[in-house]
Design a protein around this motif. Structure first.
Motif, PDB file in Angstrom:
ATOM      1  N   GLN A   1      40.080 -74.515  60.627  1.00  0.00           N
ATOM      2  CA  GLN A   1      39.707 -73.201  61.563  1.00  0.00           C
ATOM      3  C   GLN A   1      38.565 -73.404  62.515  1.00  0.00           C
ATOM      4  OE1 GLN A   1      38.435 -70.712  58.574  1.00  0.00           O
ATOM      5  NE2 GLN A   1      40.416 -70.198  57.695  1.00  0.00           N
TER       6      GLN A   1
ATOM      7  N   GLY B   1      30.781 -69.340  58.452  1.00  0.00           N
ATOM      8  CA  GLY B   1      31.514 -68.920  57.328  1.00  0.00           C
ATOM      9  C   GLY B   1      30.886 -67.814  56.481  1.00  0.00           C
TER      10      GLY B   1
ATOM     11  N   THR C   1      36.293 -67.050  64.316  1.00  0.00           N
ATOM     12  CA  THR C   1      35.893 -67.628  63.111  1.00  0.00           C
ATOM     13  C   THR C   1      34.262 -67.547  63.263  1.00  0.00           C
ATOM     14  OG1 THR C   1      35.204 -70.038  63.918  1.00  0.00           O
ATOM     15  CG2 THR C   1      37.594 -69.381  62.884  1.00  0.00           C
TER      16      THR C   1
END
Length: 434
Positions: A384, A168, A164
């Motif tokens: 996540q 983001g 990840t």
């Protein structure tokens, strides 16, 4: 080469073998000179045509510029030579001949566009000015490591392939990892926090980061070097102290150890080490001072990010390095802790050189519930990041840290016009090779 002597070490009365690149050939008629260059400098090789073997003269004077050669001969004192000595050759061996047509001039007599230089970086690096930049860069990174160690920090390395993104968003380079989607890491942020939450406490890392930003400016890269710190039981004030110490140490090391390189870059006379504590301005004070300069067409209001022209105006007003503190919570990442007495203000800070941002940092949110809420507020799925968030349920101390742009630090210390000057093989929107 076992018996090789560096040009700087050649002493009169010795017979030596030197090796390097042909910097220049000067044919003056009955006498001629080959200037040989190695990593320590240059030396003059003298050919007296009437007194030497014709094949030796032909080899020495017929070689093309930038060819790699070795020369064996006696070293004589010669005050008129550039280094006070010269070699009278017994032999000249052409190890690797260079093409007669070079894509740029390593002597620097003919300028080349930056794009041409970067396309031919090996040739470009043969210029003393370019070598000086990267010698200074190495000194800066060494000074940063030494200062971190003095501050009881442990050097770490963290993954550059991750499941990840750190923050983001769309600024991620996706890759295929054994059939799974993965990404090149934007920052060691989450991992260094996890390590600071162990018993190691204070850590630093100097390594690459990758950001798929669409910027195409003289101060942005898509692969950069980040100088990172994270410390347990530290607040944002402690992190600012460390950032200031590291930046100051870099300047001190350059001033102390890189005098020749600064001379080469014509910076020695004006080079200054920052003195005193860096001012710490609140975000509110920063936008008020920018607005007061009258340099912007539109006045900044609370919540605005600072435009480039605003940073420049404030830097000119302050006149040196400075921090901007107490940023609005809404424009700082989810892991930055808010002030306990005002949730609209974050503990985030930036360290600014007069020209640009060098450092972004702050105290981190160490409370599990608040951290998860921060994810949700910024539209990120906490699930996540479960590998990260779950560790905050097992006793996470207060901690703070920062990321410092390595190339930006070099760029501002040396007043370079383009950040690509501070990296060997830049990666930006247009450049993937070499």
């Amino acid at each position: 080469m076992q018996d090789r002597t560096y040009t700087a070490d050649a002493e009169p009365g010795e017979t030596v073998t030197v090796a390097g690149w042909v910097h220049e050939v000067r044919d003056l008629g009955g006498i001629a000179f080959l200037i040989l260059r190695d990593t320590t400098g240059r030396i003059q090789v003298k050919f007296e045509k009437d007194e030497m073997d014709d094949d030796l003269v032909e080899t020495g004077l017929g070689v093309t510029r930038e060819s790699v050669v070795s020369v064996t001969g006696a070293v004589d004192e010669e005050p008129r030579a550039p280094t006070g000595v010269e070699i009278v050759p017994d032999s000249v061996d052409v190890i690797s001949a260079a093409d007669p047509e070079l894509p740029l001039d390593p002597s620097g007599k003919v300028d080349a566009e930056l794009s041409t230089r970067l396309d031919n970086r090996t040739l470009d690096l043969r210029k003393s000015e370019v070598q000086a930049i990267f010698s200074i860069r190495a000194t800066i990174l060494e000074a940063a490591r030494e200062r971190f160690r003095e501050l009881r920090c442990t050097e770490i390395t963290t993954p550059k392939i991750v499941a990840t993104g750190t923050e983001g968003g769309t600024e991620l380079f996706p890759i295929t990892y054994f059939g799974q989607e993965a990404f090149m890491n934007q920052s060691p942020q989450l991992f260094k926090q996890l390590i600071a939450g162990s018993n190691v406490e204070r850590v630093f890392e100097i390594g690459p980061i990758f950001r798929a930003e669409e910027h195409n400016t003289p101060r942005h890269l898509n692969e950069a070097t980040s100088i990172d710190f994270e410390g347990a039981f530290c607040d944002h004030h402690d992190a600012m102290d460390v950032a200031e110490a590291v930046v100051t140490a870099a300047y001190e090391a350059v001033a102390e150890n890189c005098r020749d390189e600064l001379e080469t870059l014509d910076l020695a006379d004006d080079f200054e080490v920052p003195e005193g504590d860096f001012p710490r301005l609140s975000y509110e004070e920063a936008i008020e001072r920018i607005n007061a300069t009258g340099e912007l067409d539109d006045q900044l209001v609370w919540g605005d990010d600072l435009p480039t022209e605003g940073e420049k105006a404030l830097g000119d007003d302050v006149g040196g390095h400075y921090f901007i503190t107490d940023w609005p919570s809404e424009i700082k990442p989810f892991y930055i802790k808010d002030h306990d007495d005002d949730e609209q203000l974050s503990t985030g800070f930036d360290l600014m050189a007069p020209r640009m941002e060098l450092v972004s940092g702050g105290q981190r949110e160490h409370r599990y519930e608040h951290l998860v809420a921060g994810f949700e507020q910024q539209g990120l799925d906490p699930d996540q990041f479960e590998y990260y968030t779950k560790m905050f349920r097992y006793g996470m101390p207060p901690h703070a840290g920062f990321g410092l742009g390595g190339e930006r630090l070099v760029m501002t210390i040396l007043d370079l016009p383009n950040i690509r000057e501070a990296v060997l093989f830049p990666r930006d929107r247009q450049r993937l090779s070499p």
